[in-house]
Design an enzyme around this catalytic site. Structure first.
Site, mmCIF file in Angstrom:
data_model
loop_
_atom_site.group_PDB
_atom_site.id
_atom_site.type_symbol
_atom_site.label_atom_id
_atom_site.label_comp_id
_atom_site.label_asym_id
_atom_site.label_seq_id
_atom_site.Cartn_x
_atom_site.Cartn_y
_atom_site.Cartn_z
ATOM 1 C CG ASP A 12 -2.008 -1.110 1.125
ATOM 2 O OD1 ASP A 12 -1.955 -1.922 0.187
ATOM 3 O OD2 ASP A 12 -2.868 -1.177 2.037
ATOM 4 C CG ASP A 50 -6.582 -0.187 1.046
ATOM 5 O OD1 ASP A 50 -6.838 -1.378 1.326
ATOM 6 O OD2 ASP A 50 -7.046 0.788 1.702
ATOM 7 C CG HIS A 52 -11.311 0.627 -0.065
ATOM 8 N ND1 HIS A 52 -11.320 -0.674 0.367
ATOM 9 C CD2 HIS A 52 -10.403 1.271 0.731
ATOM 10 C CE1 HIS A 52 -10.466 -0.814 1.376
ATOM 11 N NE2 HIS A 52 -9.888 0.342 1.609
ATOM 12 C CG HIS A 56 -14.885 -0.448 1.294
ATOM 13 N ND1 HIS A 56 -14.148 -0.532 2.457
ATOM 14 C CD2 HIS A 56 -14.983 -1.706 0.803
ATOM 15 C CE1 HIS A 56 -13.794 -1.800 2.644
ATOM 16 N NE2 HIS A 56 -14.293 -2.527 1.650
ATOM 17 C CG HIS A 85 -8.724 4.924 2.583
ATOM 18 N ND1 HIS A 85 -9.712 4.663 3.500
ATOM 19 C CD2 HIS A 85 -8.104 3.735 2.361
ATOM 20 C CE1 HIS A 85 -9.687 3.378 3.823
ATOM 21 N NE2 HIS A 85 -8.731 2.785 3.145
ATOM 22 C CE LYS A 110 -3.920 -4.386 1.052
ATOM 23 N NZ LYS A 110 -4.656 -3.402 1.838
ATOM 24 C CB CYS A 155 -2.223 -2.902 5.103
ATOM 25 S SG CYS A 155 -3.949 -2.368 4.943
HETATM 26 C C1 VGL Z 1 -4.802 0.626 5.587
HETATM 27 C C2 VGL Z 1 -6.457 1.436 6.934
HETATM 28 C C3 VGL Z 1 -7.385 1.296 5.922
HETATM 29 C C4 VGL Z 1 -3.355 0.254 5.427
HETATM 30 C C5 VGL Z 1 -5.715 0.458 4.560
HETATM 31 O O1 VGL Z 1 -2.860 0.230 4.280
HETATM 32 O O2 VGL Z 1 -2.695 0.010 6.470
HETATM 33 N N1 VGL Z 1 -5.184 1.098 6.763
HETATM 34 N N2 VGL Z 1 -6.997 0.802 4.749
HETATM 35 ZN ZN ZN Z 2 -8.415 0.753 3.162
#
Ligand code: VGL
Ligand code: ZN
Length: 206
Positions: A12, A50, A52, A56, A85, A110, A155
């Site tokens: 991410d 990430d 979404h 989401h 996000h 994901k 993550c």
């Molecule tokens: C993440 C919160 C929501 C991460 C992703 O990449 O750690 N944290 N979505």
């Molecule tokens: Zn996320």
């Protein structure tokens, strides 16, 4: 050069997790040069993104009266609510423009099911739905998963724990990660990682 049975899993490294982004990780941009140096030494790299839908269920905006960073109970368990996000196709969801890993072989997206979050690169938050990454890595002969990216306590930690549960040797490169650190989540994550047998290492030790 690291052998092909080791994969660098870059989690991410996306615009929305950078300072100024929608879900900024403090000093998140500092991982980019560290990961670039590491990436040059790995023959096998997998990136995650990430990814979404705009509605989401992990977004606080989908829950009347709820604010970002509160937790709620969803059918699969506790869920932290986040600012909107990494919406599919947006600039915020793009990988950081300075991330340099042109030889990365796979990008795992994901969190694309509206009803279920997926911090982990291996398993969605319902703990039932695999992303397919474990099978991919096994097919490629990978034994050791070496984790970097954002965020250490979400993550990255969940991916490392699931990699362990899938039977891989796992390391987290501390200086190639940055944390969100919500209610001691960073300390709790390091404890869970240690208890699971995940090695905590640094980029200079690799
Ligand atoms: C993440 C919160 C929501 C991460 C992703 O990449 O750690 N944290 N979505
Ligand atoms: Zn996320």
């Amino acid at each position: 050069m690291h052998a092909g049975d080791e994969v660098l899993l870059v989690v991410d490294v996306q615009n929305d997790f950078m300072p100024g982004g929608a879900l900024a990780v403090p000093r998140g941009d500092e991982v980019v040069p560290v990961i670039n140096r590491l990436a040059a030494r790995f023959a096998h790299i997998v990136l995650t993104q990430d990814w979404h839908p705009a509605d989401h269920s992990s977004f606080a905006a989908q829950h009347a009266g709820r604010q970002p960073f509160e937790s709620i109970a969803l059918p699969y368990g506790e869920q932290v609510l986040w600012p909107v996000h990494c919406v599919q196709g947006t600039t915020g969801a793009k990988l950081h423009p300075d991330l340099h890993a042109p030889h990365a072989q796979l990008v795992v997206r994901k969190g694309y099911h509206r009803e279920v979050d997926s911090y982990s690169a291996f398993m969605e938050a319902d703990r039932r739905t695999p992303t397919g990454l474990a099978g991919y890595l096994r097919d490629k002969g990978v034994r050791h998963v070496i984790c970097a990216g954002l965020a250490t306590d979400f993550c990255v930690a969940w991916s490392a724990l699931d990699a362990r549960a899938a039977g891989f040797e796992v390391s987290v490169i501390e200086d190639a990660c940055r944390a969100i650190d919500l209610n001691d989540s960073l300390e709790l994550a390091w404890q869970a990682l240690a208890a699971a047998g995940v090695q905590r290492t640094t980029s200079s030790a690799l």
